[in-house]
Design a protein around this motif. Structure first.
Motif, PDB file in Angstrom:
ATOM      1  N   VAL A  32       0.830  -1.208   0.000  1.00  0.00           N
ATOM      2  CA  VAL A  32       0.000   0.000   0.000  1.00  0.00           C
ATOM      3  C   VAL A  32       0.866   1.260   0.000  1.00  0.00           C
ATOM      4  O   VAL A  32       0.532   2.268  -0.619  1.00  0.00           O
ATOM      5  N   ASP A  36       0.716   4.254  -2.791  1.00  0.00           N
ATOM      6  CA  ASP A  36       0.630   5.696  -2.528  1.00  0.00           C
ATOM      7  C   ASP A  36       1.706   6.465  -3.302  1.00  0.00           C
ATOM      8  O   ASP A  36       1.466   7.572  -3.779  1.00  0.00           O
ATOM      9  N   LYS A  53     -14.015  11.727 -10.995  1.00  0.00           N
ATOM     10  CA  LYS A  53     -14.157  10.353 -10.542  1.00  0.00           C
ATOM     11  C   LYS A  53     -13.052   9.497 -11.124  1.00  0.00           C
ATOM     12  O   LYS A  53     -12.562   9.770 -12.225  1.00  0.00           O
ATOM     13  N   ILE A  62      -8.349  -1.877  -7.867  1.00  0.00           N
ATOM     14  CA  ILE A  62      -8.986  -1.117  -6.784  1.00  0.00           C
ATOM     15  C   ILE A  62      -7.969  -0.461  -5.843  1.00  0.00           C
ATOM     16  O   ILE A  62      -8.115   0.700  -5.465  1.00  0.00           O
ATOM     17  N   ALA A  63      -6.938  -1.174  -5.480  1.00  0.00           N
ATOM     18  CA  ALA A  63      -5.969  -0.633  -4.516  1.00  0.00           C
ATOM     19  C   ALA A  63      -5.315   0.639  -5.058  1.00  0.00           C
ATOM     20  O   ALA A  63      -5.283   1.679  -4.378  1.00  0.00           O
ATOM     21  N   CYS A  66      -7.803   3.575  -5.344  1.00  0.00           N
ATOM     22  CA  CYS A  66      -8.115   4.244  -4.065  1.00  0.00           C
ATOM     23  C   CYS A  66      -6.979   5.163  -3.634  1.00  0.00           C
ATOM     24  O   CYS A  66      -7.219   6.267  -3.140  1.00  0.00           O
ATOM     25  N   SER A  67      -5.738   4.721  -3.827  1.00  0.00           N
ATOM     26  CA  SER A  67      -4.609   5.604  -3.510  1.00  0.00           C
ATOM     27  C   SER A  67      -4.626   6.840  -4.402  1.00  0.00           C
ATOM     28  O   SER A  67      -4.382   7.966  -3.940  1.00  0.00           O
ATOM     29  N   ALA A  69      -7.215   8.206  -5.806  1.00  0.00           N
ATOM     30  CA  ALA A  69      -8.339   9.063  -5.400  1.00  0.00           C
ATOM     31  C   ALA A  69      -7.942   9.956  -4.234  1.00  0.00           C
ATOM     32  O   ALA A  69      -8.286  11.146  -4.186  1.00  0.00           O
ATOM     33  N   ARG A  70      -7.203   9.384  -3.297  1.00  0.00           N
ATOM     34  CA  ARG A  70      -6.733  10.148  -2.136  1.00  0.00           C
ATOM     35  C   ARG A  70      -5.766  11.238  -2.588  1.00  0.00           C
ATOM     36  O   ARG A  70      -5.863  12.399  -2.177  1.00  0.00           O
ATOM     37  N   TYR A  74      -9.369  13.067  -2.693  1.00  0.00           N
ATOM     38  CA  TYR A  74     -10.524  12.240  -2.291  1.00  0.00           C
ATOM     39  C   TYR A  74     -11.707  12.335  -3.258  1.00  0.00           C
ATOM     40  O   TYR A  74     -12.840  12.637  -2.846  1.00  0.00           O
ATOM     41  N   ILE A  75     -11.434  12.124  -4.520  1.00  0.00           N
ATOM     42  CA  ILE A  75     -12.569  11.986  -5.444  1.00  0.00           C
ATOM     43  C   ILE A  75     -13.086  10.545  -5.357  1.00  0.00           C
ATOM     44  O   ILE A  75     -12.358   9.634  -4.954  1.00  0.00           O
ATOM     45  N   PRO A  76     -14.344  10.296  -5.708  1.00  0.00           N
ATOM     46  CA  PRO A  76     -14.887   8.935  -5.590  1.00  0.00           C
ATOM     47  C   PRO A  76     -14.232   7.966  -6.584  1.00  0.00           C
ATOM     48  O   PRO A  76     -13.812   8.356  -7.678  1.00  0.00           O
ATOM     49  N   VAL A  77     -14.146   6.715  -6.159  1.00  0.00           N
ATOM     50  CA  VAL A  77     -13.710   5.615  -7.027  1.00  0.00           C
ATOM     51  C   VAL A  77     -14.941   4.787  -7.388  1.00  0.00           C
ATOM     52  O   VAL A  77     -15.744   4.453  -6.507  1.00  0.00           O
ATOM     53  N   VAL A  78     -15.089   4.466  -8.648  1.00  0.00           N
ATOM     54  CA  VAL A  78     -16.114   3.502  -9.056  1.00  0.00           C
ATOM     55  C   VAL A  78     -15.379   2.298  -9.639  1.00  0.00           C
ATOM     56  O   VAL A  78     -14.507   2.471 -10.492  1.00  0.00           O
ATOM     57  N   PHE A  79     -15.678   1.115  -9.120  1.00  0.00           N
ATOM     58  CA  PHE A  79     -15.072  -0.044  -9.780  1.00  0.00           C
ATOM     59  C   PHE A  79     -16.129  -0.831 -10.535  1.00  0.00           C
ATOM     60  O   PHE A  79     -17.175  -1.204 -10.007  1.00  0.00           O
TER      61      PHE A  79
END
Lengths: 190, 190
Positions: A32, A36, A53, A62-63, A66-67, A69-70, A74-79
């Motif tokens: 992780v 990042d 997005k 996904i991993a 999400c990093s 997005a942060r 912090y925008i949303p993630v759609v999988f």
């Protein structure tokens, strides 16, 4: 990204003449902290495109998504889902993607609730090879009337043509490590 | 976790008498900022158990697991796979899990490379219902000779008995939101 290239050479394993396994840090066990670090580069590459997005596909994307997005505030993630679960009762966008590795065609779906015509979508995935998944994701974004502002893959196998196929469609593709070829068991980066 | 309960009431949707959909922030679209908030609670709950690895299962557990890994000082995340891809040539631990939602039995696998007898494993998942997936994950950890130091679910449906089944085995189960029952279309938290 030099550090990713080094990590691929150090921790990756070639199976046969073509399959590169990086399951020690990317798609089975996940480092992780390194996600990042990659995400910081993605944010530098695409932050000025003001994505609203991130779109990825389950499960290996996904991993990193999400990093990213942060790192992008912090925008949303759609999988996208590879199978339509029986709890998905909403209307979906769907597109077919051929997996060259698994030799199967899978339909990926995204609920219409989670992509709108106002979205500026950054697509993030672990691998970009033939580009089948990428094209399917772009097709889904187009169905929503949204725009793809960029495509970020961790590892691109350039010789399989996916990035070229996406660029022909006008997509801004940037990969963190680009493999030009795998020759005599050696990975050659671009 | 009060804020999760509020989010479930505000954004969750009940399908029929039992299925709770939280795909707007947890398992289709992901609110990464909120994942990080949940991860802080997980780290408070289990940090003193000194986990060396987080184990989850693809795909919906990955986002929360990665946030928890960061909150616990960047320990590795391993996500069990639901299908054995043909690129997985290594020896695997495997266990069967029944999905009550999908009405299927799936075999989940973890490469033997990524769990060792020295690992102290924290299991993280999005839902804890009947506990079938949880038991399968514990079975995999046991095959590796490792120890499960805790089990953290975001949302537990207590009336389906999963937490009780895991606690009988001595597992320290703590869920961020516990649903005691769903009655007349209302969610009752514990």
């Amino acid at each position: 990204m030099k550090k990713l290239e080094e990590k691929i050479l150090k921790e990756g394993r070639l199976i046969g003449t073509d399959i590169l396994k990086v399951d020690g840090f990317l798609n089975h066990m996940v480092d992780v902290s390194f996600m990042d670090e990659m995400a910081e580069v993605i944010a530098e590459d695409f932050g000025d495109k003001r994505p609203t997005k991130i779109l990825t596909v389950e499960a290996s994307g996904i991993a990193l998504a999400c990093s990213a997005a942060r790192a992008l505030g912090y925008i949303p993630v759609v999988f996208a889902k590879k199978a339509k679960p029986n709890t998905m009762i909403d209307e979906v966008y769907e597109a077919d993607a051929l997996s060259f590795t698994k030799r199967t065609v899978s339909t990926i779906t995204v609920s219409k609730n989670f992509l709108t015509k106002d979205d500026r979508v950054l697509i993030v995935d672990d691998f970009l090879a033939h580009g089948e998944t990428g094209l399917a994701l772009c097709h889904i974004v187009a169905q929503a009337g949204a725009v793809v502002v960029g495509y970020s893959a961790a590892i691109e196998k350039k010789y399989q043509g996916g990035s070229q196929r996406l660029r022909i469609m006008g997509i801004d593709v940037r990969s963190l490590a680009v493999i030009e070829e795998i020759k005599d068991g050696q990975i050659v980066f671009g």
